[in-house]
Design a protein around this motif. Structure first.
Motif, PDB file in Angstrom:
ATOM      1  N   GLU A 267       0.827  -1.201   0.000  1.00  0.00           N
ATOM      2  CA  GLU A 267       0.000   0.000   0.000  1.00  0.00           C
ATOM      3  C   GLU A 267       0.863   1.254   0.000  1.00  0.00           C
ATOM      4  O   GLU A 267       0.499   2.270  -0.607  1.00  0.00           O
ATOM      5  N   ARG A 268       2.025   1.216   0.647  1.00  0.00           N
ATOM      6  CA  ARG A 268       2.933   2.358   0.581  1.00  0.00           C
ATOM      7  C   ARG A 268       3.432   2.565  -0.848  1.00  0.00           C
ATOM      8  O   ARG A 268       3.592   3.696  -1.315  1.00  0.00           O
ATOM      9  N   GLU A 269       3.648   1.458  -1.551  1.00  0.00           N
ATOM     10  CA  GLU A 269       4.083   1.565  -2.947  1.00  0.00           C
ATOM     11  C   GLU A 269       2.980   2.204  -3.797  1.00  0.00           C
ATOM     12  O   GLU A 269       3.268   3.017  -4.695  1.00  0.00           O
ATOM     13  N   ARG A 270       1.711   1.866  -3.522  1.00  0.00           N
ATOM     14  CA  ARG A 270       0.613   2.467  -4.270  1.00  0.00           C
ATOM     15  C   ARG A 270       0.559   3.976  -4.032  1.00  0.00           C
ATOM     16  O   ARG A 270       0.319   4.772  -4.953  1.00  0.00           O
ATOM     17  N   ILE A 271       0.808   4.398  -2.797  1.00  0.00           N
ATOM     18  CA  ILE A 271       0.817   5.835  -2.498  1.00  0.00           C
ATOM     19  C   ILE A 271       1.978   6.515  -3.214  1.00  0.00           C
ATOM     20  O   ILE A 271       1.854   7.622  -3.751  1.00  0.00           O
ATOM     21  N   ALA A 272       3.140   5.842  -3.245  1.00  0.00           N
ATOM     22  CA  ALA A 272       4.305   6.406  -3.946  1.00  0.00           C
ATOM     23  C   ALA A 272       4.020   6.557  -5.441  1.00  0.00           C
ATOM     24  O   ALA A 272       4.440   7.541  -6.073  1.00  0.00           O
ATOM     25  N   GLU A 273       3.322   5.594  -6.021  1.00  0.00           N
ATOM     26  CA  GLU A 273       2.949   5.697  -7.431  1.00  0.00           C
ATOM     27  C   GLU A 273       2.075   6.933  -7.678  1.00  0.00           C
ATOM     28  O   GLU A 273       2.225   7.633  -8.686  1.00  0.00           O
ATOM     29  N   ARG A 274       1.165   7.181  -6.728  1.00  0.00           N
ATOM     30  CA  ARG A 274       0.301   8.356  -6.873  1.00  0.00           C
ATOM     31  C   ARG A 274       1.121   9.649  -6.820  1.00  0.00           C
ATOM     32  O   ARG A 274       0.871  10.603  -7.580  1.00  0.00           O
ATOM     33  N   LEU A 275       2.121   9.694  -5.965  1.00  0.00           N
ATOM     34  CA  LEU A 275       2.959  10.886  -5.858  1.00  0.00           C
ATOM     35  C   LEU A 275       3.763  11.104  -7.142  1.00  0.00           C
ATOM     36  O   LEU A 275       3.922  12.246  -7.610  1.00  0.00           O
ATOM     37  N   LEU A 276       4.290  10.043  -7.727  1.00  0.00           N
ATOM     38  CA  LEU A 276       5.005  10.174  -8.999  1.00  0.00           C
ATOM     39  C   LEU A 276       4.065  10.653 -10.103  1.00  0.00           C
ATOM     40  O   LEU A 276       4.424  11.510 -10.926  1.00  0.00           O
ATOM     41  N   GLU A 277       2.864  10.097 -10.095  1.00  0.00           N
ATOM     42  CA  GLU A 277       1.881  10.485 -11.109  1.00  0.00           C
ATOM     43  C   GLU A 277       1.542  11.956 -11.012  1.00  0.00           C
ATOM     44  O   GLU A 277       1.426  12.661 -12.023  1.00  0.00           O
ATOM     45  N   ARG A 278       1.404  12.476  -9.784  1.00  0.00           N
ATOM     46  CA  ARG A 278       1.058  13.887  -9.612  1.00  0.00           C
ATOM     47  C   ARG A 278       2.181  14.796 -10.125  1.00  0.00           C
ATOM     48  O   ARG A 278       1.942  15.935 -10.511  1.00  0.00           O
ATOM     49  N   ARG A 279       3.390  14.310 -10.087  1.00  0.00           N
ATOM     50  CA  ARG A 279       4.532  15.123 -10.528  1.00  0.00           C
ATOM     51  C   ARG A 279       4.921  14.822 -11.987  1.00  0.00           C
ATOM     52  O   ARG A 279       5.941  15.324 -12.476  1.00  0.00           O
ATOM     53  N   HIS A 280       4.130  13.973 -12.622  1.00  0.00           N
ATOM     54  CA  HIS A 280       4.382  13.612 -14.025  1.00  0.00           C
ATOM     55  C   HIS A 280       5.779  13.026 -14.187  1.00  0.00           C
ATOM     56  O   HIS A 280       6.505  13.334 -15.139  1.00  0.00           O
ATOM     57  N   ARG A 281       6.149  12.222 -13.189  1.00  0.00           N
ATOM     58  CA  ARG A 281       7.451  11.559 -13.243  1.00  0.00           C
ATOM     59  C   ARG A 281       7.248  10.075 -13.572  1.00  0.00           C
ATOM     60  O   ARG A 281       6.216   9.486 -13.260  1.00  0.00           O
ATOM     61  N   HIS A 282       8.271   9.511 -14.174  1.00  0.00           N
ATOM     62  CA  HIS A 282       8.274   8.083 -14.465  1.00  0.00           C
ATOM     63  C   HIS A 282       9.433   7.439 -13.711  1.00  0.00           C
ATOM     64  O   HIS A 282      10.502   8.025 -13.568  1.00  0.00           O
ATOM     65  N   GLY A 283       9.224   6.279 -13.229  1.00  0.00           N
ATOM     66  CA  GLY A 283      10.274   5.584 -12.490  1.00  0.00           C
ATOM     67  C   GLY A 283       9.666   4.554 -11.560  1.00  0.00           C
ATOM     68  O   GLY A 283       8.458   4.282 -11.592  1.00  0.00           O
ATOM     69  N   SER A 284      10.512   3.979 -10.746  1.00  0.00           N
ATOM     70  CA  SER A 284      10.081   2.930  -9.832  1.00  0.00           C
ATOM     71  C   SER A 284       9.567   3.543  -8.538  1.00  0.00           C
ATOM     72  O   SER A 284      10.315   4.214  -7.812  1.00  0.00           O
ATOM     73  N   ALA A 285       8.278   3.305  -8.254  1.00  0.00           N
ATOM     74  CA  ALA A 285       7.729   3.768  -6.968  1.00  0.00           C
ATOM     75  C   ALA A 285       8.381   3.034  -5.809  1.00  0.00           C
ATOM     76  O   ALA A 285       8.572   3.589  -4.722  1.00  0.00           O
ATOM     77  N   ARG A 286       8.751   1.792  -6.055  1.00  0.00           N
ATOM     78  CA  ARG A 286       9.363   1.003  -4.985  1.00  0.00           C
ATOM     79  C   ARG A 286      10.693   1.591  -4.557  1.00  0.00           C
ATOM     80  O   ARG A 286      11.071   1.532  -3.374  1.00  0.00           O
ATOM     81  N   SER A 287      11.419   2.207  -5.519  1.00  0.00           N
ATOM     82  CA  SER A 287      12.724   2.785  -5.171  1.00  0.00           C
ATOM     83  C   SER A 287      12.574   3.966  -4.214  1.00  0.00           C
ATOM     84  O   SER A 287      13.494   4.273  -3.451  1.00  0.00           O
ATOM     85  N   LEU A 288      11.401   4.632  -4.239  1.00  0.00           N
ATOM     86  CA  LEU A 288      11.186   5.740  -3.309  1.00  0.00           C
ATOM     87  C   LEU A 288      11.081   5.258  -1.866  1.00  0.00           C
ATOM     88  O   LEU A 288      11.267   6.039  -0.927  1.00  0.00           O
ATOM     89  N   LEU A 289      10.740   3.997  -1.710  1.00  0.00           N
ATOM     90  CA  LEU A 289      10.581   3.444  -0.360  1.00  0.00           C
ATOM     91  C   LEU A 289      11.898   2.931   0.203  1.00  0.00           C
ATOM     92  O   LEU A 289      11.963   2.520   1.354  1.00  0.00           O
ATOM     93  N   ARG A 290      12.937   2.960  -0.644  1.00  0.00           N
ATOM     94  CA  ARG A 290      14.233   2.445  -0.204  1.00  0.00           C
ATOM     95  C   ARG A 290      15.227   3.581  -0.196  1.00  0.00           C
ATOM     96  O   ARG A 290      15.570   4.124  -1.244  1.00  0.00           O
ATOM     97  N   THR A 291      15.682   3.957   0.946  1.00  0.00           N
ATOM     98  CA  THR A 291      16.648   5.043   1.062  1.00  0.00           C
ATOM     99  C   THR A 291      17.958   4.487   1.588  1.00  0.00           C
ATOM    100  O   THR A 291      18.000   3.454   2.266  1.00  0.00           O
ATOM    101  N   SER A 292      19.033   5.208   1.261  1.00  0.00           N
ATOM    102  CA  SER A 292      20.356   4.755   1.693  1.00  0.00           C
ATOM    103  C   SER A 292      20.649   5.095   3.148  1.00  0.00           C
ATOM    104  O   SER A 292      21.644   4.664   3.703  1.00  0.00           O
ATOM    105  N   ALA A 293      19.789   5.919   3.740  1.00  0.00           N
ATOM    106  CA  ALA A 293      19.999   6.317   5.138  1.00  0.00           C
ATOM    107  C   ALA A 293      18.642   6.557   5.772  1.00  0.00           C
ATOM    108  O   ALA A 293      17.596   6.533   5.112  1.00  0.00           O
ATOM    109  N   ASP A 294      18.658   6.786   7.062  1.00  0.00           N
ATOM    110  CA  ASP A 294      17.428   7.082   7.791  1.00  0.00           C
ATOM    111  C   ASP A 294      16.810   8.366   7.230  1.00  0.00           C
ATOM    112  O   ASP A 294      17.475   9.408   7.175  1.00  0.00           O
ATOM    113  N   PRO A 295      15.529   8.330   6.795  1.00  0.00           N
ATOM    114  CA  PRO A 295      14.906   9.548   6.252  1.00  0.00           C
ATOM    115  C   PRO A 295      14.972  10.729   7.204  1.00  0.00           C
ATOM    116  O   PRO A 295      15.094  11.877   6.769  1.00  0.00           O
TER     117      PRO A 295
END
Length: 773
Positions: free
Chosen positions: A716-744
């Motif tokens: 469900e977090r991935e679905r929300i990330a997809e919506r955020l990319l869509e609102r910004r007219h960006r293309h890419g992996s929504a799943r990658s937004l959920l993976r950060t190299s450090a603590d957010p």
């Protein structure tokens, strides 16, 4: 006499042999008179008369211990041997005279009554003794036997004086006096020997006089429990550990192992035997005791006895001598025999072993012909039927009728405190998808006594377990425990009742649970009880209670309580998972058990509306109330407006409010994120709100926002990330937004630091110069 005193026991024995009395009357429960033959079957002492009583208002249990050197036991056994008529003459131990105080009777023979505290203090001061026990030893146990009776009279006259006893003691003394007068009337000139605690003796002498009783004095009637009450007495095995005041028995003498030696061998041999026992136990626990240490301990004990004016070494002389010889470092706690009560935390290990050695490990054994309560026989039959063998592991398949029955029998024994097996694995809640359990063998010390004592709850194992559970539920609030603890007890009682079998879910037990739930003061704890009851009612087909109408009453009471407490909750900050869970479970009850509830669904939704709009309510509770309405099909249109209003007025509360909302309406929010409705979804609105936050507000609110979105699973977090990319007219992996190299949170702090540094450079023109260079 004093209870459990070898000196007094010898005095009683000499009196019986000398006087050959017609009657021997003993302070003890008169309801045992018809069963005195049971006491004389040939038991291995110590044993005790266990008495119990239960009605709607009061539960009482009591033990009257007897060991070889108890004056009462000597009076019974020696009196019977010389042909005297032996009787107990005290009120039954369940009688209200023993329970003047609000708490149930804990012990019949309390030597620590406040009325003679001052007298004992002065006597100890006069004779240089630290405690009443040391004073008693000096005056009676290790003293010369000549004049013992006169010293006892003087001692107890000082303790009692002309003080008026409390009402309970007065009632007992009046009842005992009736027995004495009746015995005197029938003695035909022969002596009547009365053996009672020394505190009562002066009063009984005054009440009965020195002459014969009236010829018309009848034998007193033995009180019976009132109608509707249950009461009775049985013999149970006892142990020296239970007798020892260091283990909590207030009225006994400490170190029963020592006094057994004193009774059997005399004072000199008892001191030598105690020293051997202490040294043997210390060496057995690998505490070094050399021959030189042993010599030093004996020399110290002899010197202390001489200094204290003891004719021979007493118990405290020996223990002080060993402690002085072996312990060279400062002690964190005083030596336990210098006072009274249980051992304190931090007591030196050597001292603990010394106390254990002086206590002894003797455990009594009842004669095989001793009558036992029906429960004992029923348990034996149940264990034989289920093929449960002591000392063997038991594995139960709960989907098999035989395995389920075996499980219920073991759980009933566990609820009653009967040792023998411990459950290592099995279902822990009503919704736990576990269908096997394993029981491992455990030490069975005290099992026989525990079974007899459990007979106070009923004649059958299932009945006894149900009564014990109902008593636990009733006492949960009476104990004064905090609401969380009380609710935990109630939830445990409810699940234990299910584990014990559907028969244990009696109307009395469930009615008690429902009434107790109505008194729990905390929203989170009430939700805990509701969760247990609702899960059992909905899912638990293994134990056969799914859809049980008695459970439905607990669910109904708890749901009403949740909404009542939630609407009255004001103030506070942060996220409370307990209260969010309470509203979530109440929501589930409205969804799946609406027909059970006296609270109409519309009324519950309206209550949630008021909570959601109440600015005084905690932010997470307001969000949860709105989420409850949304999850029940109304209120979704309010979410965007309330989120924007809260962000404008109190942005620091936004994360807490969202945590409550997501806890109750997570699926609705996630489903709304991917729709193209006419108006903005909540996710769209939150995107706008968070983007517009200042750096400081965003950094301050980020921990709570992260906690709120943690309610969503990864998909469900991935679905929300997809919506955020869509609102910004960006293309890419929504799943990658959920993976950060450090603590957010660390990334946000780093970004804020960079922005602050950039502004500082701009303020002093350094940023422009660096760019030009």
């Amino acid at each position: 006499m004093r209870h459990h005193s070898p000196a007094c026991a010898r005095l009683v024995a000499r009196a019986i042999e000398t006087l050959r009395p017609a009657h021997v009357l003993v302070e003890g429960p008169a309801d045992m008179n018809a069963r005195l033959d049971e006491l004389l079957l040939g038991h291995e002492l110590p044993i005790a008369v266990f008495s119990h009583y239960r009605d709607e208002k009061r539960t009482a249990t009591s033990w009257t211990p007897l060991c070889d050197y108890s004056p009462e036991w000597v009076a019974l056994s020696r009196g019977h041997a010389v042909g005297a008529r032996v009787r107990f003459i005290d009120l039954p131990a369940w009688h209200p005279a023993f329970v003047e105080r609000a708490e149930p009777l804990a012990n019949r023979f309390a030597d620590t009554e406040a009325r003679y505290t001052e007298a004992t203090r002065r006597l100890c001061e006069r004779f240089g003794s630290d405690t009443v026990d040391a004073l008693w030893d000096r005056l009676f146990e290790v003293a010369e036997p000549q004049g013992l009776a006169q010293r006892l009279d003087a001692y107890f006259d000082v303790l009692r004086g002309d003080a008026r006893a409390e009402p309970g003691d007065r009632a007992r003394e009046e009842y005992m006096a009736c027995w004495i007068r009746a015995a005197l009337a029938r003695a035909e000139g022969r002596p009547v020997l009365v053996v009672t605690g020394g505190f009562h003796t002066p009063a009984l002498r005054t009440m009965t006089g020195t002459g014969a009783g009236s010829a018309s004095a009848p034998w007193p009637e033995v009180p019976e429990p009132p109608a509707g009450a249950l009461g009775g007495s049985f013999l149970v095995p006892y142990s020296f550990r239970q007798l020892d005041s260091f283990a909590g028995y207030e009225s006994g003498m400490p170190s029963p192992g020592y006094y057994q030696l004193l009774w059997e061998r005399g004072a000199v041999a008892a001191a030598d035997g105690l020293l051997r026992q202490v040294v043997g136990r210390l060496r057995g626990r690998r505490i070094a005791v050399s021959t030189a240490d042993l010599i030093a301990a004996r020399s110290l004990a002899e010197g202390l006895a001489a200094m204290r004016g003891h004719p021979v070494r007493s118990r405290t002389d020996v223990l002080d001598g060993v402690a002085g010889a072996l312990i060279s470092e400062a002690l964190e706690q005083p030596l336990p025999w210098s006072g009274r009560g249980t051992l304190s935390a931090g007591t030196d290990p050597a001292v603990v072993e010394m106390v254990a050695a002086s206590t002894g490990d003797r455990t009594g054994r009842l004669h095989p012909a001793t009558p036992a309560p029906p429960l004992v026989h029923h348990v034996a039959a149940q264990l034989a039927r289920c093929a449960v063998v002591p000392g063997r592991t038991v594995t139960n398949d709960l989907t098999d009728p035989e395995g389920l029955l075996r499980s219920q029998v073991l759980h009933r024994l566990r609820v009653l405190g009967i040792a023998g097996h411990v459950r290592e694995s099995g279902p822990m809640t009503g919704a736990d998808p576990v269908f096997t359990e394993r029981w491992e063998p455990a030490p069975a010390h005290g099992r026989e006594a525990a079974l007899i004592e459990a007979g106070a709850y009923g004649a059958r194992l299932d009945e006894a377990a149900a009564v014990a559970l109902a008593e636990r539920a009733r006492s949960a609030s009476a104990s004064g425990a905090p609401p969380d603890a009380e609710a935990g007890v109630l939830s445990g009682v409810l699940f234990d009742a299910v584990l014990c079998g559907a028969d244990a879910l009696s109307a009395e037990l469930l009615g008690t649970l429902a009434s107790r739930v109505g008194a729990v003061a905390g929203l989170g704890p009430t939700g805990e009880v509701l969760a247990t009851a609702l899960h059992l009612w909905r899912h638990d087909r293994v134990y056969g209670v799914a859809g049980d109408p008695l459970l439905a009453g607990v669910v109904d009471e708890a749901v009403g309580r949740v909404f009542w407490l939630a609407e009255g909750l004001h103030g506070g900050s942060g996220v409370d998972p307990g209260r969010l869970r309470a509203l979530a479970v109440a929501r589930d009850a409205l969804r799946h058990a609406d027909d059970l509830l006296t609270l109409p669904r519309a009324a519950a939704v309206d209550t949630a509306r008021r909570i959601a709009a109440d600015p005084a309510a905690p932010a997470d509770l307001r969000g949860a109330a709105l989420g409850l309405r949304w999850s029940l099909g109304c209120g979704s249109e309010e979410a965007v407006g309330r989120a924007r209003s809260l962000a404008a007025v109190a942005p620091h509360e936004l994360g807490d409010w969202l945590a409550g909302l997501f806890a109750l309406a997570r699926e609705e929010v996630a489903g709304d994120a991917g729709t193209d409705a006419a108006g903005p979804s909540l996710v769209d609105a939150l995107d706008d709100i968070v983007t517009a936050l200042t750096g400081g507000d965003f950094l301050a609110g980020l921990p709570a926002l992260r906690q709120a979105f943690a309610f969503f699973p990864p998909r469900e977090r991935e679905r929300i990330a997809e919506r955020l990319l869509e609102r910004r007219h960006r293309h890419g992996s929504a799943r990658s937004l959920l993976r950060t190299s450090a603590d957010p949170l660390e990334l946000a702090r780093a970004r804020a630091l960079e922005e602050n540094v950039s502004r500082l450079l701009d303020r002093y023109g350094l940023h422009t110069r660096q760019a030009a260079r």
